[in-house]
Design an enzyme around this catalytic site. Structure first.
Site, PDB file in Angstrom:
ATOM      1  N   TYR A 182      13.765   7.528  -5.414  1.00 30.81           N
ATOM      2  CA  TYR A 182      13.670   6.372  -4.511  1.00 30.81           C
ATOM      3  C   TYR A 182      14.897   6.345  -3.594  1.00 30.81           C
ATOM      4  CZ  TYR A 182      13.309   1.491  -2.990  1.00 30.81           C
ATOM      5  OH  TYR A 182      13.229   0.339  -2.244  1.00 30.81           O
ATOM      6  N   LYS A 186      14.856   7.076   0.439  1.00 28.33           N
ATOM      7  CA  LYS A 186      15.301   6.019   1.340  1.00 28.33           C
ATOM      8  C   LYS A 186      16.502   6.476   2.173  1.00 28.33           C
ATOM      9  CE  LYS A 186      12.316   2.795   0.471  1.00 28.33           C
ATOM     10  NZ  LYS A 186      11.583   2.074   1.517  1.00 28.33           N
TER      11      LYS A 186
HETATM   12  N1  LIG Z   1      11.667  -5.771  -2.947  1.00 24.54           N
HETATM   13  C1  LIG Z   1      12.951  -5.462  -2.779  1.00 24.54           C
HETATM   14  O1  LIG Z   1      13.840  -6.102  -3.364  1.00 24.54           O
HETATM   15  C2  LIG Z   1      13.345  -4.349  -1.857  1.00 24.54           C
HETATM   16  C3  LIG Z   1      14.699  -4.017  -1.746  1.00 24.54           C
HETATM   17  C4  LIG Z   1      15.079  -2.989  -0.885  1.00 24.54           C
HETATM   18  C5  LIG Z   1      14.117  -2.337  -0.147  1.00 24.54           C
HETATM   19  N2  LIG Z   1      12.798  -2.680  -0.283  1.00 24.54           N
HETATM   20  C6  LIG Z   1      11.816  -1.956   0.548  1.00 24.54           C
HETATM   21  O2  LIG Z   1      11.065  -2.907   1.292  1.00 24.54           O
HETATM   22  C7  LIG Z   1       9.728  -2.426   1.472  1.00 24.54           C
HETATM   23  C8  LIG Z   1       8.756  -3.465   0.928  1.00 24.54           C
HETATM   24  O3  LIG Z   1       9.050  -3.703  -0.447  1.00 24.54           O
HETATM   25  P1  LIG Z   1       8.147  -4.640  -1.339  1.00 24.54           P
HETATM   26  O4  LIG Z   1       8.990  -5.186  -2.423  1.00 24.54           O
HETATM   27  O5  LIG Z   1       7.375  -5.567  -0.468  1.00 24.54           O
HETATM   28  O6  LIG Z   1       7.162  -3.565  -1.969  1.00 24.54           O
HETATM   29  P2  LIG Z   1       5.718  -3.769  -2.593  1.00 24.54           P
HETATM   30  O7  LIG Z   1       5.594  -2.755  -3.666  1.00 24.54           O
HETATM   31  O8  LIG Z   1       5.453  -5.204  -2.928  1.00 24.54           O
HETATM   32  O9  LIG Z   1       4.764  -3.376  -1.383  1.00 24.54           O
HETATM   33  C9  LIG Z   1       4.614  -2.055  -0.974  1.00 24.54           C
HETATM   34  C10 LIG Z   1       3.281  -1.916  -0.260  1.00 24.54           C
HETATM   35  O10 LIG Z   1       3.131  -0.540   0.099  1.00 24.54           O
HETATM   36  C11 LIG Z   1       1.784  -0.193  -0.104  1.00 24.54           C
HETATM   37  N3  LIG Z   1       1.639   1.260  -0.304  1.00 24.54           N
HETATM   38  C12 LIG Z   1       1.944   1.982  -1.422  1.00 24.54           C
HETATM   39  N4  LIG Z   1       1.625   3.279  -1.241  1.00 24.54           N
HETATM   40  C13 LIG Z   1       1.122   3.376   0.035  1.00 24.54           C
HETATM   41  C14 LIG Z   1       0.595   4.439   0.788  1.00 24.54           C
HETATM   42  N5  LIG Z   1       0.528   5.683   0.289  1.00 24.54           N
HETATM   43  N6  LIG Z   1       0.152   4.199   2.045  1.00 24.54           N
HETATM   44  C15 LIG Z   1       0.200   2.936   2.565  1.00 24.54           C
HETATM   45  N7  LIG Z   1       0.680   1.875   1.882  1.00 24.54           N
HETATM   46  C16 LIG Z   1       1.138   2.091   0.632  1.00 24.54           C
HETATM   47  C17 LIG Z   1       1.380  -0.958  -1.374  1.00 24.54           C
HETATM   48  O11 LIG Z   1      -0.021  -1.083  -1.492  1.00 24.54           O
HETATM   49  C18 LIG Z   1       2.089  -2.296  -1.150  1.00 24.54           C
HETATM   50  O12 LIG Z   1       1.265  -3.237  -0.499  1.00 24.54           O
HETATM   51  C19 LIG Z   1       9.658  -1.091   0.724  1.00 24.54           C
HETATM   52  O13 LIG Z   1       9.870  -0.042   1.628  1.00 24.54           O
HETATM   53  C20 LIG Z   1      10.807  -1.175  -0.266  1.00 24.54           C
HETATM   54  O14 LIG Z   1      11.279   0.087  -0.622  1.00 24.54           O
HETATM   55  C21 LIG Z   1      12.396  -3.658  -1.118  1.00 24.54           C
END
Ligand SMILES: NC(=O)c1ccc[n+]([C@@H]2O[C@H](COP(=O)([O-])OP(=O)(O)OC[C@H]3O[C@@H](n4cnc5c(N)ncnc54)[C@H](O)[C@@H]3O)[C@@H](O)[C@H]2O)c1
Length: 271
Positions: A182, A186
């Site tokens: 991951y 990233k």
């Molecule tokens: N939640 C956090 O605290 C956090 C922190 C840092 C970074 N992020 C980043 O922010 C972004 C959103 O995070 P989140 O917590 O909403 O994640 P989440 O897991 O809730 O949502 C991710 C979405 O991506 C979709 N997805 C998965 N595989 C896919 C594919 N092959 N093609 C298209 N869509 C696909 C999933 O269906 C889901 O709706 C991500 O890139 C994550 O890495 C999140």
């Protein structure tokens, strides 16, 4: 506008997204949902792109109903070139334009808790494919379209763990962890965004990033407690606290901002 007189500028209008078509991947996820809601509230047409399982069409229909603005839900697998090409064709057929791309998808894989020593190639590849290659394909296919038209805004989403290493004490006494694949994927998203920010700067496409951190999603108590101990703000964040940064970066308010990584992380990396 070439002026030194701020009195003739409507600053509120700069944040308006009326008429803009914004494609958001991972739209049905925790942060994606807040991104979509915020963009629609600011007048943008949202193209909610997500995997079939997430039911993006249903989600977009509800979004459209709530905000009284044309939205569209499209199934996509971001790591599949044909799927991303089909996404672009459908958006052009429906709206005739693309003004913004937000890559909010992620995959940590079902093997997320595998210790680093045992990570399989299959696990590694899947995470890198979705997170990094998926972002590459979306930027290449939709970003090139915007560059050809001469304007657009891309917002990619790396992670705190491409900026700093995970504090392993955060996971003590919890069932959680953060896989190396991951962080590495990233880190690639971060470097790709930097690259594209200069590559497309003269073509009118701005490329920025938002780094969220610790977005609350009914986490187990032990994790939330650990998190609060290590966070300057002593709390986790909420998805609706991430989305306002997106409005800024997508809008004309950020007309001179590119190559920026906006940290929405409560000061996590400040100490
Ligand atoms: N939640 C956090 O605290 C956090 C922190 C840092 C970074 N992020 C980043 O922010 C972004 C959103 O995070 P989140 O917590 O909403 O994640 P989440 O897991 O809730 O949502 C991710 C979405 O991506 C979709 N997805 C998965 N595989 C896919 C594919 N092959 N093609 C298209 N869509 C696909 C999933 O269906 C889901 O709706 C991500 O890139 C994550 O890495 C999140």
């Amino acid at each position: 506008m070439r002026t030194t007189d701020p009195t003739i500028i409507n600053f509120k209008e700069k944040f308006d997204l009326t008429g803009k078509v914004i494609v958001i991947s991972g739209a049905c996820g925790l942060i994606g949902r807040a991104f979509c809601e915020a963009v629609a509230q600011f007048g943008g047409h949202v193209v909610a792109a997500d995997i079939e399982l997430a039911k993006p069409a249903e989600f977009a229909e509800q979004l459209q109903g709530r905000n009284n603005i044309k939205c569209l839900g499209i199934e996509v697998e971001v790591e599949n070139k044909n799927s991303v090409l089909a996404l672009k064709e459908r958006v052009i057929a429906e709206f005739g334009r693309i003004d913004g791309l937000v890559t909010g998808h992620q995959n940590k894989s079902h093997l997320i808790f595998e210790p680093f020593e045992n990570v399989s190639e299959e696990n590694w590849d899947k995470v890198v494919e979705v997170n990094l290659k998926g972002t590459f394909l979306l930027c290449q296919i939709l970003g090139s379209f915007m560059a050809e038209k001469g304007s657009g805004s891309i917002v990619n989403i790396p992670s705190t763990y491409s900026v700093v290493a995970p504090n392993q004490n955060l996971y003590k006494g919890t069932k959680m962890g953060c896989p190396a694949a991951y962080s590495a994927s990233k880190g690639g998203v971060d470097a790709l965004s930097q690259y594209l920010s200069s590559y497309w700067a003269a073509k009118g496409v701005r490329v920025n990033m938002i780094t969220p951190h610790g977005v609350w999603n009914n986490h187990e108590d032990a994790f939330e407690k650990n998190f609060s101990n290590f966070s300057p703000m002593q709390r986790m964040s909420y998805n609706h606290e991430v989305a306002p940064a997106l409005i800024y970066l997508l809008s004309d308010a950020a007309s001179y901002v590119t190559g920026n990584n906006m940290l929405v992380e409560g000061g996590w990396t400040a100490w």
